[in-house]
Design an enzyme around this catalytic site. Sequence first.
Site, PDB file in Angstrom:
ATOM      1  N   GLU A 124      61.021  47.073  38.606  1.00 23.89           N
ATOM      2  CA  GLU A 124      60.962  47.154  40.069  1.00 23.89           C
ATOM      3  C   GLU A 124      60.825  45.764  40.688  1.00 23.89           C
ATOM      4  O   GLU A 124      61.513  45.412  41.652  1.00 23.89           O
ATOM      5  CB  GLU A 124      59.753  48.001  40.502  1.00 23.89           C
ATOM      6  CG  GLU A 124      59.814  49.462  40.102  1.00 23.89           C
ATOM      7  CD  GLU A 124      59.142  49.741  38.764  1.00 23.89           C
ATOM      8  OE1 GLU A 124      59.129  48.838  37.878  1.00 23.89           O
ATOM      9  OE2 GLU A 124      58.636  50.859  38.584  1.00 23.89           O
ATOM     10  N   HIS A 175      39.577  65.772  59.148  1.00 22.70           N
ATOM     11  CA  HIS A 175      40.493  66.683  59.842  1.00 22.70           C
ATOM     12  C   HIS A 175      41.670  67.054  58.959  1.00 22.70           C
ATOM     13  O   HIS A 175      42.701  67.524  59.455  1.00 22.70           O
ATOM     14  CB  HIS A 175      40.962  66.041  61.144  1.00 22.70           C
ATOM     15  CG  HIS A 175      39.830  65.842  62.103  1.00 22.70           C
ATOM     16  ND1 HIS A 175      39.435  66.796  62.998  1.00 22.70           N
ATOM     17  CD2 HIS A 175      38.954  64.812  62.233  1.00 22.70           C
ATOM     18  CE1 HIS A 175      38.396  66.347  63.687  1.00 22.70           C
ATOM     19  NE2 HIS A 175      38.071  65.149  63.235  1.00 22.70           N
ATOM     20  N   GLY A 214      46.362  43.936  34.310  1.00 22.57           N
ATOM     21  CA  GLY A 214      47.039  44.000  35.610  1.00 22.57           C
ATOM     22  C   GLY A 214      46.149  44.554  36.711  1.00 22.57           C
ATOM     23  O   GLY A 214      46.050  44.000  37.803  1.00 22.57           O
ATOM     24  N   ARG A 215      45.470  45.665  36.420  1.00 19.17           N
ATOM     25  CA  ARG A 215      44.663  46.307  37.465  1.00 19.17           C
ATOM     26  C   ARG A 215      43.338  45.596  37.701  1.00 19.17           C
ATOM     27  O   ARG A 215      42.546  46.024  38.540  1.00 19.17           O
ATOM     28  CB  ARG A 215      44.462  47.785  37.124  1.00 19.17           C
ATOM     29  CG  ARG A 215      43.911  48.048  35.739  1.00 19.17           C
ATOM     30  CD  ARG A 215      44.100  49.512  35.341  1.00 19.17           C
ATOM     31  NE  ARG A 215      43.746  49.775  33.948  1.00 19.17           N
ATOM     32  CZ  ARG A 215      44.574  49.638  32.925  1.00 19.17           C
ATOM     33  NH1 ARG A 215      45.805  49.197  33.120  1.00 19.17           N
ATOM     34  NH2 ARG A 215      44.183  49.917  31.686  1.00 19.17           N
ATOM     35  N   LYS A 248      52.711  39.925  35.977  1.00 20.06           N
ATOM     36  CA  LYS A 248      52.099  39.377  34.765  1.00 20.06           C
ATOM     37  C   LYS A 248      53.175  39.118  33.711  1.00 20.06           C
ATOM     38  O   LYS A 248      53.246  38.050  33.116  1.00 20.06           O
ATOM     39  CB  LYS A 248      51.047  40.362  34.252  1.00 20.06           C
ATOM     40  CG  LYS A 248      50.305  39.906  33.037  1.00 20.06           C
ATOM     41  CD  LYS A 248      49.195  40.887  32.669  1.00 20.06           C
ATOM     42  CE  LYS A 248      48.623  40.534  31.304  1.00 20.06           C
ATOM     43  NZ  LYS A 248      47.565  41.453  30.877  1.00 20.06           N
ATOM     44  N   LYS A 287      59.251  54.299  31.525  1.00 17.72           N
ATOM     45  CA  LYS A 287      59.986  53.039  31.715  1.00 17.72           C
ATOM     46  C   LYS A 287      61.171  52.977  30.757  1.00 17.72           C
ATOM     47  O   LYS A 287      62.283  52.608  31.129  1.00 17.72           O
ATOM     48  CB  LYS A 287      59.080  51.836  31.416  1.00 17.72           C
ATOM     49  CG  LYS A 287      58.052  51.518  32.472  1.00 17.72           C
ATOM     50  CD  LYS A 287      57.407  50.180  32.115  1.00 17.72           C
ATOM     51  CE  LYS A 287      56.105  49.945  32.837  1.00 17.72           C
ATOM     52  NZ  LYS A 287      55.393  48.754  32.391  1.00 17.72           N
ATOM     53  N   GLU A 325      44.565  54.633  35.527  1.00 16.65           N
ATOM     54  CA  GLU A 325      45.326  53.928  34.487  1.00 16.65           C
ATOM     55  C   GLU A 325      44.380  53.478  33.372  1.00 16.65           C
ATOM     56  O   GLU A 325      44.775  53.360  32.214  1.00 16.65           O
ATOM     57  CB  GLU A 325      46.082  52.726  35.078  1.00 16.65           C
ATOM     58  CG  GLU A 325      47.269  52.290  34.234  1.00 16.65           C
ATOM     59  CD  GLU A 325      48.172  51.260  34.910  1.00 16.65           C
ATOM     60  OE1 GLU A 325      47.790  50.077  34.944  1.00 16.65           O
ATOM     61  OE2 GLU A 325      49.262  51.617  35.393  1.00 16.65           O
TER      62      GLU A 325
HETATM   63  O1  F6P Z   1      51.954  50.366  35.614  1.00 17.94           O
HETATM   64  C1  F6P Z   1      52.037  49.666  34.436  1.00 17.94           C
HETATM   65  C2  F6P Z   1      51.778  48.206  34.618  1.00 17.94           C
HETATM   66  O2  F6P Z   1      51.924  47.579  33.398  1.00 17.94           O
HETATM   67  C3  F6P Z   1      50.416  47.915  35.243  1.00 17.94           C
HETATM   68  O3  F6P Z   1      49.391  47.923  34.349  1.00 17.94           O
HETATM   69  C4  F6P Z   1      50.671  46.607  35.898  1.00 17.94           C
HETATM   70  O4  F6P Z   1      49.685  46.336  36.848  1.00 17.94           O
HETATM   71  C5  F6P Z   1      52.043  46.847  36.497  1.00 17.94           C
HETATM   72  O5  F6P Z   1      52.715  47.621  35.524  1.00 17.94           O
HETATM   73  C6  F6P Z   1      52.819  45.617  36.854  1.00 17.94           C
HETATM   74  O6  F6P Z   1      53.035  44.786  35.749  1.00 17.94           O
HETATM   75  P1  F6P Z   1      53.505  43.295  35.922  1.00 17.94           P
HETATM   76  O7  F6P Z   1      52.427  42.551  36.653  1.00 17.94           O
HETATM   77  O8  F6P Z   1      53.708  42.779  34.535  1.00 17.94           O
HETATM   78  O9  F6P Z   1      54.774  43.280  36.717  1.00 17.94           O
END
Ligand code: F6P
Length: 542
Positions: A211, A383, A266-267, A205, A508, A352
């Site tokens: 990452e 199990h 995002g979620r 987003k 972060k 979250e």
């Molecule tokens: O974990 C934090 C967060 O901001 C989530 O809400 C989001 O889904 C994820 O990082 C990834 O964010 P982006 O889509 O901006 O890379």
Amino acid sequence: MSITTTPAWKALQEHHDELKAAHLRELFEADPTRGETFCAEGAGLYLDYSKNRVTAQTLELLCDLARAAGVEERRDAMLAGQKINVTEDRAVLHTALRQPQGAAVAVDGHNVVPEVHEVLGRMSAFAEEVRAGRWLGHTGKPLKNIVNIGIGGSDLGPVMAYEALKFYAQRDLTVRFVSNVDGTDLVEKTRDLRAEETLFIVSSKTFTTQETMANARSARAWLLAALRDEAAVARHFVAVSTNAREVAAFGIDTANMFGFWDWVGGRYSLDSAIGLSLMIAVGPAPFRELLAGFHDMDEHFRTAPLERNLPALLALLGVWYNNFFGAQTHAVLPYDQYLAYFPAYLQQLDMESNGKSVTLGGQVVDYQTGPVVWGQPGTNGQHAFYQLIHQGTKLIPCDFIAFCQTLNPLPQPGGASHHDLLMANVFAQTEALAFGKTHAQVLAEGVAPDLAPHRVFEGNRPTNTLLADRLTPHTLGALIALYEHKVFVQGAIWGINSFDQWGVELGKVLASRIVPELGEAEPELGHDSSTNALIRRYRARR
Ligand code: F6P
């Protein structure tokens, strides 16, 4: 004013005092038709909530609580595009992503539905090109490996739904998901792929997530090491983002960017362009069926009275155990191998969203909010951890999710089919959890008195059972929307903002401060003694 001071909350507290000792055995004896009345249906999902420690009065009081908390008003405000995410001054409109063409939902007076369908149209055209082998790579070969790079909501939704709908996927495509900044993830997911046949979808987003950007840069280096021409990036990389500037800065042609909007969390973004990898895998028509399933549940949520409203019922039962029985966790147990990633997906969706401890007004809450959500598919979980659910000291409410028809019928010569075996386990588990086995029953079975206590099942463990006919894209959409709205209702009752996630920020920020301290030059460390010592040990031994 805290929700705990309302008459509705106090009435529930008194009711809990009266009901807490009641056993499900007694509740079923008192009302033998309970299994046919404590149930509800919507958008193709059937919910049996009879094996909960509730009476008709509990349900009435819980619905009163929802009304006292203004759940319906907040729902209507969300659906109307009001900026209910107050800490980010944003509308919360994932429901607009699944509105049919021609519908109108306005943000700041602007109808967003036409843009949603414009992006869906572009995604569909691109997905068809890739599926048909017409989108060619730099060397003229069709791209048959699709690698989504993203994390959190830009990964968990697509990977969960891809696994859930694998039955419908085009099997000559290889679809992978890279999320972890641990280089192992990218290395292992690409080691058997040929660069000239690989498409990377960078899904983020913000397009700034550490990452994802690290993985995207390394993926580009991997591609260029094989193809040796910068121009290859344009054919092998597309982006899904709200941030065109950063997409262009990365080197991806914005003509190959699929956008979405700040009013999609995002979620909650699987049904936006973030679902592009899924759409390529299953095709545009099943993707639209998925959206239709979401929309059917949205409509059910919008119109059904609280007493028969599936998301509201799940939410209220959750509040009952969380806030009145003191349950700390909630298990989600899908009896379908395709839903293996569903609990992990729900962890982000729920934890979250509702892992908050201040109200919308900034007051520290004096009651419990979101539970720990966990689970894995049955029967494997049986199990592993079910022992604790059956005989441990903790109360763990569970959702069982199952389908009447399997996608992979597997009869056994001379025995029950795999699906009958699976379903027998669903029914047996919820029965055992509810009714248990008494000391007298154990003795009557001839168990020695000294061993009897070990064989007693107290029972009275609450469960919901969600049954659908078949795992289709439509059913999956309805199921996801069910949990989205469940989380919404709980957030509304607790008076928290379910749509921000400031809690992930501090880590972060600190990580980006530490990164340069791990470089070549000896840093001056100004952390606490533990962090300093750990960094020094790492630097010395890496
Ligand atoms: O974990 C934090 C967060 O901001 C989530 O809400 C989001 O889904 C994820 O990082 C990834 O964010 P982006 O889509 O901006 O890379």
